[in-house]
Design an enzyme around this catalytic site. Structure first.
Site, PDB file in Angstrom:
ATOM      1  CB  CYS A  87      34.019 -29.061  11.868  1.00  0.00           C
ATOM      2  SG  CYS A  87      32.808 -28.425  13.040  1.00  0.00           S
ATOM      3  CB  VAL A 144      28.545 -24.497  18.684  1.00  0.00           C
ATOM      4  CG1 VAL A 144      29.086 -23.160  19.152  1.00  0.00           C
ATOM      5  CG2 VAL A 144      29.645 -25.282  17.986  1.00  0.00           C
ATOM      6  N   GLY A 149      43.358 -43.893   8.727  1.00  0.00           N
ATOM      7  CA  GLY A 149      42.051 -44.528   8.922  1.00  0.00           C
ATOM      8  C   GLY A 149      41.187 -44.408   7.681  1.00  0.00           C
ATOM      9  CE  LYS A 156      34.617 -35.725  17.697  1.00  0.00           C
ATOM     10  NZ  LYS A 156      35.594 -34.694  17.978  1.00  0.00           N
ATOM     11  CG  PHE A 212      39.080 -23.052  18.541  1.00  0.00           C
ATOM     12  CD1 PHE A 212      39.606 -23.219  17.267  1.00  0.00           C
ATOM     13  CD2 PHE A 212      38.969 -21.766  19.050  1.00  0.00           C
ATOM     14  CE1 PHE A 212      40.031 -22.122  16.514  1.00  0.00           C
ATOM     15  CE2 PHE A 212      39.394 -20.661  18.309  1.00  0.00           C
ATOM     16  CZ  PHE A 212      39.923 -20.845  17.043  1.00  0.00           C
ATOM     17  CG  LEU A 213      32.676 -26.860  21.037  1.00  0.00           C
ATOM     18  CD1 LEU A 213      32.116 -28.092  20.369  1.00  0.00           C
ATOM     19  CD2 LEU A 213      31.659 -26.298  22.008  1.00  0.00           C
ATOM     20  CE  LYS A 217      36.200 -24.014  13.979  1.00  0.00           C
ATOM     21  NZ  LYS A 217      36.476 -24.971  15.027  1.00  0.00           N
ATOM     22  CB  THR A 258      32.891 -22.271  11.369  1.00  0.00           C
ATOM     23  OG1 THR A 258      33.170 -22.854  12.637  1.00  0.00           O
ATOM     24  CG2 THR A 258      34.146 -22.268  10.513  1.00  0.00           C
ATOM     25  N   GLY A 306      35.272 -37.308   9.019  1.00  0.00           N
ATOM     26  CA  GLY A 306      33.916 -36.863   8.696  1.00  0.00           C
ATOM     27  C   GLY A 306      33.540 -35.744   9.639  1.00  0.00           C
TER      28      GLY A 306
HETATM   29  N1  LIG Z   1      29.822 -29.074  15.926  1.00  0.00           N
HETATM   30  C1  LIG Z   1      31.049 -28.718  16.215  1.00  0.00           C
HETATM   31  O1  LIG Z   1      31.859 -29.511  16.710  1.00  0.00           O
HETATM   32  C2  LIG Z   1      31.530 -27.318  15.956  1.00  0.00           C
HETATM   33  C3  LIG Z   1      32.742 -26.880  16.515  1.00  0.00           C
HETATM   34  C4  LIG Z   1      33.167 -25.582  16.265  1.00  0.00           C
HETATM   35  C5  LIG Z   1      32.413 -24.747  15.454  1.00  0.00           C
HETATM   36  N2  LIG Z   1      31.249 -25.199  14.907  1.00  0.00           N
HETATM   37  C6  LIG Z   1      30.478 -24.272  14.071  1.00  0.00           C
HETATM   38  O2  LIG Z   1      29.426 -23.757  14.863  1.00  0.00           O
HETATM   39  C7  LIG Z   1      28.242 -23.565  14.062  1.00  0.00           C
HETATM   40  C8  LIG Z   1      27.097 -24.369  14.650  1.00  0.00           C
HETATM   41  O3  LIG Z   1      27.433 -25.746  14.552  1.00  0.00           O
HETATM   42  P1  LIG Z   1      26.572 -26.878  15.292  1.00  0.00           P
HETATM   43  O4  LIG Z   1      27.274 -28.159  15.068  1.00  0.00           O
HETATM   44  O5  LIG Z   1      26.259 -26.431  16.669  1.00  0.00           O
HETATM   45  O6  LIG Z   1      25.246 -26.811  14.405  1.00  0.00           O
HETATM   46  P2  LIG Z   1      23.868 -27.585  14.619  1.00  0.00           P
HETATM   47  O7  LIG Z   1      23.350 -27.884  13.275  1.00  0.00           O
HETATM   48  O8  LIG Z   1      24.049 -28.683  15.627  1.00  0.00           O
HETATM   49  O9  LIG Z   1      22.939 -26.481  15.305  1.00  0.00           O
HETATM   50  C9  LIG Z   1      22.516 -25.314  14.674  1.00  0.00           C
HETATM   51  C10 LIG Z   1      21.194 -24.889  15.317  1.00  0.00           C
HETATM   52  O10 LIG Z   1      20.831 -23.613  14.843  1.00  0.00           O
HETATM   53  C11 LIG Z   1      19.421 -23.569  14.739  1.00  0.00           C
HETATM   54  N3  LIG Z   1      19.016 -22.431  13.915  1.00  0.00           N
HETATM   55  C12 LIG Z   1      19.050 -22.294  12.554  1.00  0.00           C
HETATM   56  N4  LIG Z   1      18.577 -21.088  12.202  1.00  0.00           N
HETATM   57  C13 LIG Z   1      18.234 -20.433  13.341  1.00  0.00           C
HETATM   58  C14 LIG Z   1      17.684 -19.153  13.628  1.00  0.00           C
HETATM   59  N5  LIG Z   1      17.392 -18.292  12.647  1.00  0.00           N
HETATM   60  N6  LIG Z   1      17.456 -18.829  14.910  1.00  0.00           N
HETATM   61  C15 LIG Z   1      17.749 -19.705  15.906  1.00  0.00           C
HETATM   62  N7  LIG Z   1      18.262 -20.940  15.694  1.00  0.00           N
HETATM   63  C16 LIG Z   1      18.502 -21.285  14.430  1.00  0.00           C
HETATM   64  C17 LIG Z   1      19.086 -24.917  14.172  1.00  0.00           C
HETATM   65  O11 LIG Z   1      17.723 -25.249  14.350  1.00  0.00           O
HETATM   66  C18 LIG Z   1      20.040 -25.826  14.978  1.00  0.00           C
HETATM   67  O12 LIG Z   1      19.428 -26.273  16.169  1.00  0.00           O
HETATM   68  C19 LIG Z   1      28.653 -23.957  12.649  1.00  0.00           C
HETATM   69  O13 LIG Z   1      29.084 -22.817  11.965  1.00  0.00           O
HETATM   70  C20 LIG Z   1      29.817 -24.897  12.877  1.00  0.00           C
HETATM   71  O14 LIG Z   1      30.686 -24.926  11.776  1.00  0.00           O
HETATM   72  C21 LIG Z   1      30.797 -26.459  15.146  1.00  0.00           C
END
Ligand SMILES: NC(=O)c1ccc[n+]([C@@H]2O[C@H](COP(=O)([O-])OP(=O)(O)OC[C@H]3O[C@@H](n4cnc5c(N)ncnc54)[C@H](O)[C@@H]3O)[C@@H](O)[C@H]2O)c1
Length: 460
Positions: free
Chosen positions: A266, A11, A259, A327, A155-156, A210, A121, A263
């Site tokens: 999210c 994100v 399916g 996926k 929402f990506l 969300k 989230t 996984g």
């Molecule tokens: N991945 C998705 O498709 C998606 C979509 C919508 C929302 N979200 C939400 O967005 C949030 C992030 O998801 P993601 O998949 O990008 O997570 P991710 O695990 O890929 O990335 C999180 C990053 O935050 C860093 N981090 C942790 N603590 C930190 C701090 N104190 N300072 C700076 N960086 C720090 C970690 O090192 C990591 O690089 C989650 O809450 C997730 O639920 C994810």
């Protein structure tokens, strides 16, 4: 505008890069020094279509930079995003540790008004917790600096993240501050040129929006898997049922694919977290519990079919596995169905030869080198020495394979199609056994019910 992003995961990195692409000056901060070093070297640590050249272009132009230092990052941004992970804690609730750590560093370093935007989230009420944490850190310094906290859920979709970020369906802004809302409207104006996609609401509603979106999508999948399991037992083909119900515009074709389970980072954690949130307010969210339970069972489906095919004797067998990522178009393996299948096969004494176009390095990172796992460079190489083939991820490259080649290479030509990619008759005509999800013929040991069995019970 000057923008800071805490967290350079799926994100944070995508959002930061897209904001830089629109001309903003973006500083991304992450505690993972290795990740920051790679990014500064022009290396993008995740696979996301279109992301890598955009990161390079914006980094080279000076609009996008990376750091591990919180202080200059807080000083940089007039808008400061929190986009760190919110993994499930032991009871399935969202673990807010990382979000609140960032809030604390913002309070420790804030030097003028800024809008703090929560993109992670997070459960309802987190904006209040972030606000209180920043206020406390400011008070400890004796500083009086105004700030606002806004909820702006993301929402990506992984695999389409850049496209989704550049052309969002909606931009939800949860805010009780007119000043902060205007700052975000300005920041998002370039994403709204075609039409205004902004939906402004209060913070709690934005936080719940969300979870509601993800829970709805997960529910559609589990519902369809439930229908698949019924179809299998009554001798129907769920794929025909899917087309039959999808044609109703109130239902639609999206997200009703049966399916081997959903996984990713999210759906599993967000459905669980919402269910736990409901419990904290004395509400038993039965539907969410069922969505989770159906999905858990569905992730064991491919193993169940393979085990049944061999009458339980899997020791010494080798299963070729196509697809490791949760996926297509991502290398993310979080909660991937492939993990459950591999772990079940290993526990039963079978070996795995796997191919995935992008997730091989991630698989090695998770499982290391092991004798019962061979990662292959090519889909057909995975078949060498294998008994049967299981499809776990619906990558495009697997949609129209050379069935004659599969039949000739496999020791026991059988395809376990965890994503219903193939026409069972076509596969069987090529001389392979076919097992799909909910396609009437997958449960050889379950008799197709007789007309008498299907007759509705007599009513009084
Ligand atoms: N991945 C998705 O498709 C998606 C979509 C919508 C929302 N979200 C939400 O967005 C949030 C992030 O998801 P993601 O998949 O990008 O997570 P991710 O695990 O890929 O990335 C999180 C990053 O935050 C860093 N981090 C942790 N603590 C930190 C701090 N104190 N300072 C700076 N960086 C720090 C970690 O090192 C990591 O690089 C989650 O809450 C997730 O639920 C994810």
């Amino acid at each position: 505008m000057k923008v800071t992003l805490f967290g350079t995961g799926y994100v944070g990195l995508v959002t930061g890069t897209c904001l830089a692409e629109m001309g903003n000056r973006v500083l991304c901060v992450d505690v993972d020094a290795g990740k920051v070093a790679r990014l500064k070297n022009g290396e993008v640590p995740i696979f996301e279509p279109g992301l890598s050249p955009m990161v390079k272009r914006n980094f080279e132009s000076g609009r996008l930079d990376f750091t591990t230092q919180a202080e200059p990052a807080v000083h940089h941004g007039e808008v400061i995003f929190i986009a760190v992970g919110t993994p499930p804690d032991e009871d399935g609730s969202a673990d807010l540790r990382y979000v609140l750590e960032v809030a604390r560093s913002i309070g420790q370093h804030l030097d003028r008004y800024a809008v703090v935007v929560n993109k992670s989230t997070v459960p309802v009420g987190t904006a209040d917790k972030v606000r209180a944490t920043i206020a406390q850190a400011l008070a400890e310094r004796g500083a009086v600096i105004p700030f606002d906290v806004v909820s702006n859920p993301e929402f990506l979709k992984e695999g389409d993240a850049v496209e989704d970020c550049l052309r969002p369906d909606r931009i939800v802004i949860g805010s009780s501050s007119e000043r902060a809302t205007q700052v975000l409207r300005k920041l998002y104006a370039p994403f709204n040129r075609n039409h205004d996609r902004t939906v402004v609401m209060d913070e709690r509603s934005a936080e719940l929006t969300k979870y509601a979106a993800n829970a709805m999508l997960a529910t559609k999948i589990s519902f369809m898997n439930e229908i698949a399991n019924i179809a299998e037992r009554v001798g129907a083909d769920v794929e025909q049922v899917r087309r039959g119900i999808g044609s109703d515009p109130r239902i639609g074709y999206h997200f009703i694919y049966p399916g081997c389970g959903y996984g990713g980072s999210c759906f599993p954690k967000d459905v669980q977290a919402l269910e736990r949130t409901a419990r904290t307010v004395d509400y038993d969210a039965r539907l969410l519990g069922a969505v989770e339970a159906v999905n858990h069972a569905q992730k064991g489906k491919l193993f169940e079919l393979i085990e049944r095919h061999y009458g339980g004797a899997l020791k010494g067998k080798t299963v070729a596995l196509w697809g490791l990522a949760f996926k297509p178009n991502t290398d993310d393996m979080r909660e991937a169905s492939s993990r459950r299948l591999m772990e079940q096969l290993w526990a039963a004494g079978a070996k795995v030869r796997a191919f995935d176009p992008e997730a091989r390095a991630e698989t090695t990172r998770i499982y290391g080198e092991r004798a019962d796992l061979t990662l292959c460079e090519d889909a057909y190489e995975a078949l060498d020495g294998a008994d049967v083939l299981a499809i776990v991820t619906e990558w495009k490259a697997f949609r129209a394979p050379d069935f004659a080649r599969i039949r000739d290479v496999l020791k026991d030509p059988a395809v376990f199609d965890g994503r219903n990619l193939y026409d069972p008759a076509q596969v069987e005509d090529m001389g392979l056994a076919y097992y799909g999800i909910g396609r009437g013929r997958s449960l050889a040991s379950v008799p197709v019910p007789s007309a008498a069995m299907l007759r509705p019970a007599a009513t009084a």
